[in-house]
Design an enzyme around this catalytic site. Structure first.
Site, PDB file in Angstrom:
ATOM      1  N   ASN A  20      -8.073   5.702  -0.295  1.00 39.76           N
ATOM      2  CA  ASN A  20      -7.586   4.366   0.050  1.00 39.76           C
ATOM      3  C   ASN A  20      -6.998   3.721  -1.197  1.00 39.76           C
ATOM      4  O   ASN A  20      -7.676   3.610  -2.217  1.00 39.76           O
ATOM      5  CB  ASN A  20      -8.740   3.510   0.585  1.00 39.76           C
ATOM      6  CG  ASN A  20      -8.259   2.196   1.185  1.00 39.76           C
ATOM      7  OD1 ASN A  20      -7.202   1.680   0.831  1.00 39.76           O
ATOM      8  ND2 ASN A  20      -9.051   1.649   2.089  1.00 39.76           N
ATOM      9  N   HIS A  58      -2.219   0.315   7.638  1.00 41.00           N
ATOM     10  CA  HIS A  58      -2.461   0.591   6.221  1.00 41.00           C
ATOM     11  C   HIS A  58      -2.154   2.060   5.951  1.00 41.00           C
ATOM     12  O   HIS A  58      -2.321   2.912   6.824  1.00 41.00           O
ATOM     13  CB  HIS A  58      -3.927   0.276   5.901  1.00 41.00           C
ATOM     14  CG  HIS A  58      -4.254   0.278   4.436  1.00 41.00           C
ATOM     15  ND1 HIS A  58      -3.562  -0.468   3.507  1.00 41.00           N
ATOM     16  CD2 HIS A  58      -5.224   0.940   3.736  1.00 41.00           C
ATOM     17  CE1 HIS A  58      -4.089  -0.284   2.304  1.00 41.00           C
ATOM     18  NE2 HIS A  58      -5.099   0.571   2.426  1.00 41.00           N
ATOM     19  N   CYS A 113       0.828  -1.210   0.000  1.00 41.72           N
ATOM     20  CA  CYS A 113       0.000   0.000   0.000  1.00 41.72           C
ATOM     21  C   CYS A 113       0.859   1.256   0.000  1.00 41.72           C
ATOM     22  O   CYS A 113       0.502   2.275  -0.604  1.00 41.72           O
ATOM     23  CB  CYS A 113      -0.947  -0.001   1.193  1.00 41.72           C
ATOM     24  SG  CYS A 113      -0.121  -0.074   2.812  1.00 41.72           S
TER      25      CYS A 113
END
Length: 685
Positions: free
Chosen positions: A295, A277, A139
């Protein structure tokens, strides 16, 4: 030109490129220079019409003539996983890769999972943005790539079937090449792709280059953070801020200069956002104090958070800022950090960097310390940078983390010098980047102003604490100074292994160790230090280093003079129990010892008992046996040799026989006898 002839010329050009690469590599990395080989390649290139090849030759010929340690270090640290990543930017186009890309195309992995390697096409089924593949833990890369694309900071170019991207690691820009038609991994079980999703095939190639550098082309990755990965992609200076420690106005100040922002969560459960994350900050409304967050999973629309909500849901703010938006000057210095610097937990044993402002004005600077990548990734290994105090041993500041980089802001007064220490939990290569707005701000390695002596506690000297009769058996140093004035010194004792330690300082005539110049019989964990100890001019001192438990461990004793007017000091081991004399003997006696000497010699005697409390009358007499001339005589009405040893220091003896009589209420008295020449001792026991 016939097609076959054209192919032949291209093959010859490829060969010349590789020959030139080898000459370059040998010069910088192997320190080998063959002028005849170089002249031969120059002749070939002069006959070529390849402008990039000619330009590379000119660059190399100029660069080698002015190369220095930094240049060679950058090339010597180009090796990773057995491959070469030269310190080249996109301004110097090369036509051939430095590694075997066909061979690299076959080593792609996804942990131990079975995969198929296939050719892939851009994914036009997703939105027009870069989306993370949830099977791959990257990520942070997706956030970094999204921001870097938005800021137009990806530096890349293609030649034929080779895609070249400039990444920033190991202290330099570095060329990483992959095939444009590279293989990509798919799961053998269900055929699912393991790459990111993007309309742009180059994003997938950058991801492949990323995993080549970070994980040897293994897509099963432990993860990183956006600040680190954005630096890798762009070279913009990374900072990681705890949102609980910063204000909204401080973040706004960061954003005044070109900056890319991202957010990270921690492992705390019960929040709305995904734990552990990273998220992209796509925009900030400074008036309303609102952040628009994206996101990288791509399944959610951008979400708007107020500042208050943001600090509840997120833990970390990742900031990467353009160094040239704040500073005009950049200086680099490379170094190696070996294991030996970690023998003791104190900055006095760390390498030092000197930052100097030679200008007549105040200079604001930024120091960025970067740890190099290694084949075996250093996980959970802290990197620390700190400033040395003007006096004492407590660092002015010391910041550390396991991200692989550290930052320090410096405000230097005119003609001011600051000393910086640095630490890594593991051995590694490092690069310092000093950013400033003046060519008169410099950086160099330097030595500290401390004096260090090393010794150890062992079974012969680690059993006696303060207040015992054999305390003198602890390691002792003698301190001498050539100063003509009283001085104030800082001292530090550090054990290599965890232990409780203490040192005391005595004037050199206090052989019984009863009058420490400062009173502190507390034992401190591993480090015992004392600041501003006054030492009188013309005096010598004993420093006794003791340990509270019977532990075997090396230790160091450090002296520092914080005064501008420097004096010279000498710190040397000293056998206090024998008066520092060469010949030593230990005898047990009841009342009498006979001493026979054949040369003029100096005698030192130290009496003690190892029994329990023996407080009583002590009578001592030393006389020549034949003439009965008394050389020393003393009576103590109450004296406890079990706590306080009794010294008879520095008696000059001529060739003869002598008798030492001892009258005391103990069954046995232990005598330490030191002489400058050999002597014969006989006890009545």
């Amino acid at each position: 030109m016939p097609r076959g002839a054209q192919a032949m010329l291209e093959k010859q050009a490829d060969s010349v490129w590789n020959q030139l690469y080898e000459i370059c590599w040998n010069f910088y990395v192997k320190n080998v220079w063959d002028i005849n080989t170089f002249k031969a390649i120059v002749d070939k290139i002069e006959k070529s019409d390849d402008k990039q090849l000619i330009r590379f030759l000119i660059w190399f010929n100029d660069a080698r003539k002015r190369s220095n340690f930094n240049d060679k270090f950058q090339w010597m640290t180009s090796f990773l996983y057995g491959r070469r990543y030269p310190p080249l930017g996109d301004d110097l186009v090369v036509k051939e890769p430095w590694n075997d890309l066909q061979q690299l195309d076959s080593i792609i992995k996804y942990g131990n999972e079975p995969i198929d390697l296939v050719k892939m096409q851009p994914d036009f089924t997703t939105e027009e943005r870069i989306v993370q593949n949830r099977r791959v833990n990257n990520c942070s890369l997706i956030c970094s790539l999204t921001n870097a694309r938005e800021e137009n900071q990806i530096k890349s170019y293609s030649v034929h079937n080779v895609f070249n991207v400039i990444l920033h690691f190991n202290g330099s820009n570095r060329l990483v090449s992959v095939l444009r038609d590279s293989n990509f991994p798919k799961c053998s079980k269900d055929g699912a792709a393991l790459t990111l999703f993007s309309h742009n095939i180059e994003d997938m190639l950058i991801e492949l280059a990323y995993f080549e550098i970070k994980n040897n082309r293994n897509y099963a990755y432990g993860g990183s953070n956006t600040a680190t990965d954005t630096y890798l992609l762009t070279g913009w200076i990374p900072e990681i801020l705890n949102l609980g420690d910063v204000s909204f106005s401080e973040i706004r100040k960061c954003y005044q200069f070109n900056a890319m922002l991202a957010l990270g969560t921690d492992s705390v459960k019960g929040k709305e956002v995904t734990e552990n994350h990273d998220f992209v900050v796509t925009s900030v409304n400074w008036k309303k104090e609102q952040f628009t967050i994206l996101n990288p999973h791509g399944t959610e629309n951008p979400t708007v958070y107020t500042w208050d909500d943001l600090i509840k849901e997120f833990k970390w703010l990742y900031v990467n800022w353009d160094p040239y938006s704040k500073y005009t000057q950049r200086v680099k210095l490379h170094d190696r950090y070996p294991d030996k610097f970690n023998a003791y937990p104190t900055w006095t044993q760390k390498p030092l960097m000197c930052i100097e402002n030679k200008s007549n004005s105040i200079q604001n600077c930024h120091l960025y310390l970067e740890r190099h990548l290694l084949d075996d990734s250093i996980l959970e290994s802290n990197l620390t940078i700190g400033e040395i105090p003007r006096s004492g041993f407590t660092a002015v500041s010391a910041e550390g983390n396991n991200s692989g980089f550290c930052n320090m802001q410096l405000r230097l007064n005119p003609h001011e010098t600051r000393l910086i220490f640095y630490h890594s939990d593991k051995k590694c290569n490092l690069t310092f980047h000093l950013l400033s707005n003046s060519g008169l701000v410099s950086m160099s390695k330097c030595k500290s102003d401390i004096l260090t002596a090393e010794s150890s506690w062992n079974i012969t000297n680690n059993q006696w604490t303060i207040g015992t009769s054999e305390y003198f058996k602890s390691p002792v140093f003698k301190l001498k100074s050539d100063g003509f004035d009283d001085t104030y010194l800082d001292f530090e004792l550090v054990s290599q292994l965890p232990a409780k330690v203490n040192f005391q300082i005595f004037e050199s005539d206090d052989y019984a160790l009863q009058r420490p110049i400062f009173k502190n019989d507390t034992y401190s964990p591993q480090i015992f230090s004392k600041h501003g100890v006054r030492l009188l001019k013309g005096r010598e001192y004993f420093i006794v280093c003791s340990i509270a438990h019977h532990i075997t461990s090396p230790f160091i004793f450090t002296l520092r003079n914080p005064e501008t007017k420097q004096s010279k000091f000498e710190l040397s081991p000293y056998s206090l129990g024998f008066g520092g004399l060469r010949y030593n003997e230990v005898l047990r006696c009841k009342t009498r010892i006979t001493i026979s000497v054949s040369n003029f010699t100096r005698l030192f005697v130290l009496l003690f008992t190892s029994a329990s409390k023996t407080n009583g009358r002590l009578t001592l007499r030393l006389y020549e046996k034949e003439t009965e001339e008394i050389l020393f005589e003393q009576i103590e009405t109450r004296y406890d040799l079990s706590v306080k040893p009794f010294p008879i220091p520095n008696i000059e003896l001529k060739p003869a026989s002598y008798v030492l009589e001892i009258f005391y209420n103990a069954d046995v008295v232990i005598c330490n006898l030191g002489t400058s020449h050999r002597a014969i001792f006989e006890s009545d026991l």
